[in-house]
Write a protein that holds these residues in place. Structure first.
Motif, PDB file in Angstrom:
ATOM      1  N   LEU A 183      -0.024  -1.284  15.506  1.00 32.16           N
ATOM      2  CA  LEU A 183       0.678  -1.970  16.596  1.00 32.16           C
ATOM      3  C   LEU A 183       0.500  -1.229  17.919  1.00 32.16           C
ATOM      4  CD1 LEU A 183       3.964  -2.976  14.743  1.00 32.16           C
ATOM      5  CD2 LEU A 183       2.146  -4.517  15.511  1.00 32.16           C
ATOM      6  N   GLU A 184       0.536   0.084  17.854  1.00 33.85           N
ATOM      7  CA  GLU A 184       0.321   0.877  19.076  1.00 33.85           C
ATOM      8  C   GLU A 184      -1.069   0.615  19.642  1.00 33.85           C
ATOM      9  OE1 GLU A 184      -1.021   4.282  21.471  1.00 33.85           O
ATOM     10  OE2 GLU A 184      -1.719   3.841  19.431  1.00 33.85           O
ATOM     11  N   ASP A 201      -8.638  -7.110  14.152  1.00 32.21           N
ATOM     12  CA  ASP A 201      -8.824  -6.101  13.106  1.00 32.21           C
ATOM     13  C   ASP A 201      -7.510  -5.384  12.790  1.00 32.21           C
ATOM     14  OD1 ASP A 201     -11.510  -6.667  12.868  1.00 32.21           O
ATOM     15  OD2 ASP A 201     -12.180  -4.967  14.084  1.00 32.21           O
ATOM     16  N   GLU A 202      -6.727  -5.091  13.829  1.00 35.62           N
ATOM     17  CA  GLU A 202      -5.438  -4.422  13.610  1.00 35.62           C
ATOM     18  C   GLU A 202      -4.472  -5.339  12.855  1.00 35.62           C
ATOM     19  OE1 GLU A 202      -5.176  -1.344  14.071  1.00 35.62           O
ATOM     20  OE2 GLU A 202      -6.878  -0.965  15.394  1.00 35.62           O
ATOM     21  N   ALA A 203      -4.507  -6.637  13.174  1.00 33.86           N
ATOM     22  CA  ALA A 203      -3.665  -7.598  12.453  1.00 33.86           C
ATOM     23  C   ALA A 203      -4.063  -7.650  10.982  1.00 33.86           C
ATOM     24  CB  ALA A 203      -3.789  -8.984  13.082  1.00 33.86           C
ATOM     25  N   LYS A 204      -5.363  -7.636  10.722  1.00 31.91           N
ATOM     26  CA  LYS A 204      -5.866  -7.628   9.342  1.00 31.91           C
ATOM     27  C   LYS A 204      -5.397  -6.371   8.610  1.00 31.91           C
ATOM     28  CE  LYS A 204     -10.222  -7.831   6.763  1.00 31.91           C
ATOM     29  NZ  LYS A 204     -11.712  -7.865   6.891  1.00 31.91           N
ATOM     30  N   LYS A 205      -5.391  -5.256   9.323  1.00 34.05           N
ATOM     31  CA  LYS A 205      -4.930  -3.993   8.731  1.00 34.05           C
ATOM     32  C   LYS A 205      -3.443  -4.063   8.378  1.00 34.05           C
ATOM     33  CE  LYS A 205      -6.707  -0.549  10.847  1.00 34.05           C
ATOM     34  NZ  LYS A 205      -6.951   0.416  11.943  1.00 34.05           N
ATOM     35  N   ILE A 206      -2.649  -4.622   9.281  1.00 31.77           N
ATOM     36  CA  ILE A 206      -1.210  -4.788   9.019  1.00 31.77           C
ATOM     37  C   ILE A 206      -1.009  -5.678   7.793  1.00 31.77           C
ATOM     38  CG2 ILE A 206       0.966  -5.723   9.915  1.00 31.77           C
ATOM     39  CD1 ILE A 206      -0.139  -5.002  12.757  1.00 31.77           C
ATOM     40  N   SER A 208       4.656   7.477  -0.086  1.00 38.74           N
ATOM     41  CA  SER A 208       3.547   6.524  -0.073  1.00 38.74           C
ATOM     42  C   SER A 208       3.893   5.264   0.713  1.00 38.74           C
ATOM     43  CB  SER A 208       3.165   6.145  -1.509  1.00 38.74           C
ATOM     44  OG  SER A 208       2.172   5.136  -1.502  1.00 38.74           O
ATOM     45  N   ARG A 209       5.070   4.699   0.446  1.00 38.48           N
ATOM     46  CA  ARG A 209       5.457   3.459   1.133  1.00 38.48           C
ATOM     47  C   ARG A 209       5.746   3.709   2.616  1.00 38.48           C
ATOM     48  NH1 ARG A 209      10.076   1.099  -2.574  1.00 38.48           N
ATOM     49  NH2 ARG A 209      10.352   3.300  -3.043  1.00 38.48           N
ATOM     50  N   MET A 222       3.844   3.795   8.553  1.00 37.13           N
ATOM     51  CA  MET A 222       3.328   4.581   9.671  1.00 37.13           C
ATOM     52  C   MET A 222       1.958   4.063  10.117  1.00 37.13           C
ATOM     53  SD  MET A 222       4.553   8.499   8.930  1.00 37.13           S
ATOM     54  CE  MET A 222       3.900   9.079  10.492  1.00 37.13           C
ATOM     55  N   TRP A 223       1.124   3.676   9.168  1.00 39.64           N
ATOM     56  CA  TRP A 223      -0.181   3.109   9.524  1.00 39.64           C
ATOM     57  C   TRP A 223      -0.005   1.771  10.244  1.00 39.64           C
ATOM     58  CZ3 TRP A 223      -4.172   5.903  10.069  1.00 39.64           C
ATOM     59  CH2 TRP A 223      -4.448   6.983   9.233  1.00 39.64           C
ATOM     60  N   ILE A 224       0.996   1.009   9.845  1.00 38.92           N
ATOM     61  CA  ILE A 224       1.284  -0.259  10.520  1.00 38.92           C
ATOM     62  C   ILE A 224       1.735  -0.010  11.963  1.00 38.92           C
ATOM     63  CG2 ILE A 224       2.923  -2.204  10.576  1.00 38.92           C
ATOM     64  CD1 ILE A 224       2.796  -2.038   7.427  1.00 38.92           C
TER      65      ILE A 224
END
Length: 240
Positions: free
Chosen positions: A203-204, A107-112, A191-192, A197-199
């Motif tokens: 990863l964390e 799920d985290e990979a999908k988010k990235i 924004s960018r 930061m969300w990425i």
């Protein structure tokens, strides 16, 4: 070194039971390889500004979800049919817990990948890619090592992964501070930079899930639950 007294799940009277346990381990490791690749490719898609690769990563998530269901069903059947005890029970129960961690890594990979697509369309952020690559490599190493610790039932390696989690947290905090400072100095890129930061946060979280797998490896080998305990206590358990 692996714990020799517990490094084999193949000494049962029933050869069928042996095969079922080994198949469960193999399926788990296969899923681990899938999500490890997912994270790696998601990072590459971001750094190389490759929206097509990011789309492929997102599409792979359905396969990961299906694999989780299959492993859960397999483990449940073993529990119902074989009623395992002691180390066998710990193996099956741990796999059920750890497969959830692997699914969340996916799920985290999908988010990235989602943010990689967003940035490929908007234009790359001016800062944060060095930190993403650095932390990404760190958590990928933790994930790979946690799967290796599971394969070899190596509680000492699992303990080392638990110790690495604190370093990842420190790296994540330092990276977010740097990005926040940059955003305050140049508000045009908020924004960018927020996407980056969300990425970093994703990863964390991958590092957290690798740590969870390591904790379950220690439980499998030593029979003691080290979740929510200080690393120093885990060291005592592993040293026994």
């Amino acid at each position: 070194m692996p714990d020799k007294k517990d490094d084999v799940y193949g000494d049962h009277i029933s050869h069928k039971f042996n095969d079922e346990l080994m198949a469960l381990k193999s399926e788990f490791l296969e899923m681990g390889g899938m999500v490890e690749s997912q994270v790696d490719r998601a990072i590459t898609a971001l750094v190389e500004n490759d929206g097509y690769l990011a789309d492929e990563v997102r599409a792979t998530d359905k396969k990961v979800d299906q694999k989780e269901i299959e492993i859960d069903e397999e483990a449940t059947l073993i529990l119902a049919r074989r009623q395992p005890t002691a180390r066998d029970l710990r193996l099956v129960v741990s796999v059920i817990k750890m497969v959830s961690d692997l699914e969340r890594v996916g799920d985290e990979a999908k988010k990235i990948a989602k943010f990689a697509i967003k940035l490929s369309e908007e234009g790359q952020a001016p800062r944060g890619y060095v930190e993403v690559r650095h932390i990404g490599n760190h958590v990928l190493s933790m994930l790979h090592d946690s799967l290796d610790a599971f394969a070899r039932l190596d509680s000492e390696q699992a303990l080392r992964i638990m110790k690495e989690d604190k370093r990842v947290d420190e790296e994540y905090q330092a990276a977010t501070r740097t990005l926040l400072t940059f955003m305050m100095e140049d508000t045009r890129n908020i924004s960018r930079c927020m996407s980056v930061m969300w990425i970093l946060r994703a990863l964390e979280r991958v590092g957290d899930h690798a740590c969870n797998i390591a904790e379950n490896v220690i439980f499998m080998v030593k029979g003691e639950d080290v979740r929510h305990t200080p690393v120093e206590e885990a060291e005592k358990v592993v040293g026994r």
